[in-house]
Structures are given as C-alpha cells and as structure tokens.
Design a protein around this motif. Structure first.
Motif, PDB file in Angstrom:
ATOM      1  N   GLN A 111      -4.375   6.863  -0.922  1.00  0.00           N
ATOM      2  CA  GLN A 111      -5.742   7.200  -0.559  1.00  0.00           C
ATOM      3  C   GLN A 111      -6.119   8.734  -0.720  1.00  0.00           C
ATOM      4  O   GLN A 111      -7.160   9.079  -0.861  1.00  0.00           O
ATOM      5  CB  GLN A 111      -6.120   6.888   0.895  1.00  0.00           C
ATOM      6  CG  GLN A 111      -5.785   7.961   1.984  1.00  0.00           C
ATOM      7  CD  GLN A 111      -4.081   8.202   1.999  1.00  0.00           C
ATOM      8  OE1 GLN A 111      -3.095   7.567   1.490  1.00  0.00           O
ATOM      9  NE2 GLN A 111      -3.735   8.973   2.965  1.00  0.00           N
ATOM     10  N   GLY A 112      -5.202   9.597  -1.194  1.00  0.00           N
ATOM     11  CA  GLY A 112      -5.268  10.717  -1.297  1.00  0.00           C
ATOM     12  C   GLY A 112      -5.068  11.620  -0.045  1.00  0.00           C
ATOM     13  O   GLY A 112      -5.491  11.409   0.840  1.00  0.00           O
ATOM     14  N   THR A 113      -4.668  13.077  -0.487  1.00  0.00           N
ATOM     15  CA  THR A 113      -4.569  13.995   0.649  1.00  0.00           C
ATOM     16  C   THR A 113      -5.080  15.210   0.078  1.00  0.00           C
ATOM     17  O   THR A 113      -4.550  15.761  -1.133  1.00  0.00           O
ATOM     18  CB  THR A 113      -3.090  14.082   1.062  1.00  0.00           C
ATOM     19  OG1 THR A 113      -2.975  14.983   2.380  1.00  0.00           O
ATOM     20  CG2 THR A 113      -2.055  14.367   0.148  1.00  0.00           C
ATOM     21  N   LEU A 114      -5.862  15.862   0.821  1.00  0.00           N
ATOM     22  CA  LEU A 114      -6.749  17.194   0.131  1.00  0.00           C
ATOM     23  C   LEU A 114      -5.706  18.424   0.360  1.00  0.00           C
ATOM     24  O   LEU A 114      -5.194  18.815   1.500  1.00  0.00           O
ATOM     25  CB  LEU A 114      -7.918  17.404   0.870  1.00  0.00           C
ATOM     26  CG  LEU A 114      -8.542  18.569   0.432  1.00  0.00           C
ATOM     27  CD1 LEU A 114      -9.099  18.705  -1.060  1.00  0.00           C
ATOM     28  CD2 LEU A 114      -9.926  18.614   1.282  1.00  0.00           C
ATOM     29  N   VAL A 115      -5.498  19.233  -0.801  1.00  0.00           N
ATOM     30  CA  VAL A 115      -4.867  20.516  -0.730  1.00  0.00           C
ATOM     31  C   VAL A 115      -5.632  21.472  -1.213  1.00  0.00           C
ATOM     32  O   VAL A 115      -6.252  21.557  -2.169  1.00  0.00           O
ATOM     33  CB  VAL A 115      -3.700  20.444  -1.630  1.00  0.00           C
ATOM     34  CG1 VAL A 115      -3.023  21.812  -1.670  1.00  0.00           C
ATOM     35  CG2 VAL A 115      -2.566  19.253  -1.043  1.00  0.00           C
ATOM     36  N   THR A 116      -6.067  22.665  -0.155  1.00  0.00           N
ATOM     37  CA  THR A 116      -6.671  23.625  -0.256  1.00  0.00           C
ATOM     38  C   THR A 116      -5.896  24.750  -0.549  1.00  0.00           C
ATOM     39  O   THR A 116      -5.256  25.250   0.398  1.00  0.00           O
ATOM     40  CB  THR A 116      -7.788  23.663   0.424  1.00  0.00           C
ATOM     41  OG1 THR A 116      -8.490  22.448   0.523  1.00  0.00           O
ATOM     42  CG2 THR A 116      -8.862  24.827   0.112  1.00  0.00           C
ATOM     43  N   GLN A 142       0.875  -1.047  -0.123  1.00  0.00           N
ATOM     44  CA  GLN A 142       0.086   0.094  -0.075  1.00  0.00           C
ATOM     45  C   GLN A 142       0.850   1.215   0.124  1.00  0.00           C
ATOM     46  O   GLN A 142       1.982   1.242   0.299  1.00  0.00           O
ATOM     47  CB  GLN A 142      -0.932  -0.120   1.049  1.00  0.00           C
ATOM     48  CG  GLN A 142      -0.382   0.108   2.488  1.00  0.00           C
ATOM     49  CD  GLN A 142      -1.197   0.192   3.569  1.00  0.00           C
ATOM     50  OE1 GLN A 142      -2.476   0.129   3.534  1.00  0.00           O
ATOM     51  NE2 GLN A 142      -0.786   0.289   4.859  1.00  0.00           N
ATOM     52  N   LEU A 143      -0.018   2.507  -0.237  1.00  0.00           N
ATOM     53  CA  LEU A 143       0.791   3.807  -0.309  1.00  0.00           C
ATOM     54  C   LEU A 143       0.067   4.594   0.817  1.00  0.00           C
ATOM     55  O   LEU A 143      -1.463   4.479   0.650  1.00  0.00           O
ATOM     56  CB  LEU A 143       0.807   4.210  -1.501  1.00  0.00           C
ATOM     57  CG  LEU A 143       1.510   3.659  -2.673  1.00  0.00           C
ATOM     58  CD1 LEU A 143       1.373   4.113  -4.139  1.00  0.00           C
ATOM     59  CD2 LEU A 143       2.984   3.669  -2.315  1.00  0.00           C
ATOM     60  N   GLN A 144       0.846   5.389   1.381  1.00  0.00           N
ATOM     61  CA  GLN A 144       0.099   6.240   2.389  1.00  0.00           C
ATOM     62  C   GLN A 144       0.335   7.651   2.260  1.00  0.00           C
ATOM     63  O   GLN A 144       1.824   7.969   2.420  1.00  0.00           O
ATOM     64  CB  GLN A 144       0.245   5.818   3.906  1.00  0.00           C
ATOM     65  CG  GLN A 144      -0.356   6.679   4.996  1.00  0.00           C
ATOM     66  CD  GLN A 144      -1.823   6.261   5.166  1.00  0.00           C
ATOM     67  OE1 GLN A 144      -2.334   5.163   4.768  1.00  0.00           O
ATOM     68  NE2 GLN A 144      -2.625   7.328   5.223  1.00  0.00           N
ATOM     69  N   ALA A 145      -0.266   8.465   1.400  1.00  0.00           N
ATOM     70  CA  ALA A 145       0.015   9.697   1.359  1.00  0.00           C
ATOM     71  C   ALA A 145      -0.773  10.721   2.548  1.00  0.00           C
ATOM     72  O   ALA A 145      -1.597  10.403   3.251  1.00  0.00           O
ATOM     73  CB  ALA A 145      -0.896  10.467   0.301  1.00  0.00           C
ATOM     74  N   SER A 146       0.358  11.710   2.665  1.00  0.00           N
ATOM     75  CA  SER A 146      -0.035  12.708   3.745  1.00  0.00           C
ATOM     76  C   SER A 146       0.559  14.199   3.573  1.00  0.00           C
ATOM     77  O   SER A 146       1.300  14.384   2.654  1.00  0.00           O
ATOM     78  CB  SER A 146       0.668  12.245   5.155  1.00  0.00           C
ATOM     79  OG  SER A 146       1.847  12.110   4.977  1.00  0.00           O
ATOM     80  N   GLY A 147       0.263  15.091   4.416  1.00  0.00           N
ATOM     81  CA  GLY A 147       0.786  16.377   4.187  1.00  0.00           C
ATOM     82  C   GLY A 147      -0.088  17.475   3.467  1.00  0.00           C
ATOM     83  O   GLY A 147       0.506  18.578   3.463  1.00  0.00           O
ATOM     84  N   GLY A 148      -1.116  17.201   3.234  1.00  0.00           N
ATOM     85  CA  GLY A 148      -2.258  18.231   2.673  1.00  0.00           C
ATOM     86  C   GLY A 148      -2.522  19.017   3.700  1.00  0.00           C
ATOM     87  O   GLY A 148      -2.454  18.888   4.842  1.00  0.00           O
ATOM     88  N   GLY A 149      -3.371  20.047   3.372  1.00  0.00           N
ATOM     89  CA  GLY A 149      -3.771  21.112   4.266  1.00  0.00           C
ATOM     90  C   GLY A 149      -4.466  22.148   3.680  1.00  0.00           C
ATOM     91  O   GLY A 149      -4.344  22.284   2.417  1.00  0.00           O
TER      92      GLY A 149
END
Length: 123
Positions: free
Chosen positions: A115-120, A2-9
């Motif tokens: 799973q994706g990480t949201l960047v706004t 698996q892949l685990q994405a992080s760091g969005g915000g």
C-alpha cells in the motif's frame, strides 16, 4: 495474498530510516522483491530489488551506496535501509513482488504491490 509496508516517516537530511515489507504467506520465499517510489507529480520509479534467495541485489544509481535492500525469508519480510537521506528521496515507497522474467527494473514486471509508506526528508 498481500504485502504490508511500514517504517516511513519524517527525517532530516542525512538521517536514516528502515522500511519493512511483510508478506502474508510462504509464497514469499519463491519470489524476487522490489522497492519503488513515487513522488508527487512524478512517475513511479525503481529503487532497489533483491532475488528470491538474497544473493543478487540491484539499485538505481541515485541510491547506490546509500540504500541497502535485504530480506529475511524466515520472517517473510523484505527491508530497505536508507542512509544519508536527501530531500529528493521524499516519496511514497512501495514494495512489490516480482513476476517471472529477467528484468527487475520495470514496474510492469511486478504483480503484487503493497500500500505504500510515505518518506519525507526535510532539508
């Protein structure tokens, strides 16, 4: 596997974020990796990619010069440093493992997705 994405915000326009994508095993060192993004109501689009050894990198035109993709094979992690962010960069960002084949730009060439990480980015 698996892949685990992080760091969005949430960040203001002109700001920076660094996304990380951690892979679950040592298979990571044998694969090219990519970042894609998908904004609401839009298709998933290529952002950046990197070869298995980090020697080759690829960017879509709209992020060239602002984003930098890198990897640390000792940590099984790929990064996306995003500078000078713009509101149009707002999207969910996905990391992915590239399958065999030459092209890095098509999502159909990737066979494992995080799973994706949201960047706004606010204006």
């Amino acid at each position: 596997v698996q892949l685990q994405a992080s760091g969005g915000g949430l960040v203001q326009a002109g700001g920076s974020l660094r996304l990380s994508c951690a892979a679950s095993g040592r298979w990571f060192v044998n694969y090219g990796m990519g970042w894609f993004r998908q904004a609401p109501g839009k298709e998933r689009e290529f952002v950046a990619a990197i070869s298995w050894n980090g020697e080759s990198t690829y960017y879509t035109d709209s992020v060239e010069g602002r984003f930098t993709i890198s990897r640390d094979n000792a940590k099984n992690t790929v990064y996306l440093l995003m500078n000078s962010l713009k509101p149009e960069d707002t999207a969910t960002y996905y990391c992915a493992r590239k399958s065999a084949g030459a092209t890095y730009f098509s999502p159909t060439r990737y066979n494992l997705w995080g799973q994706g990480t949201l960047v706004t980015v606010s204006s």
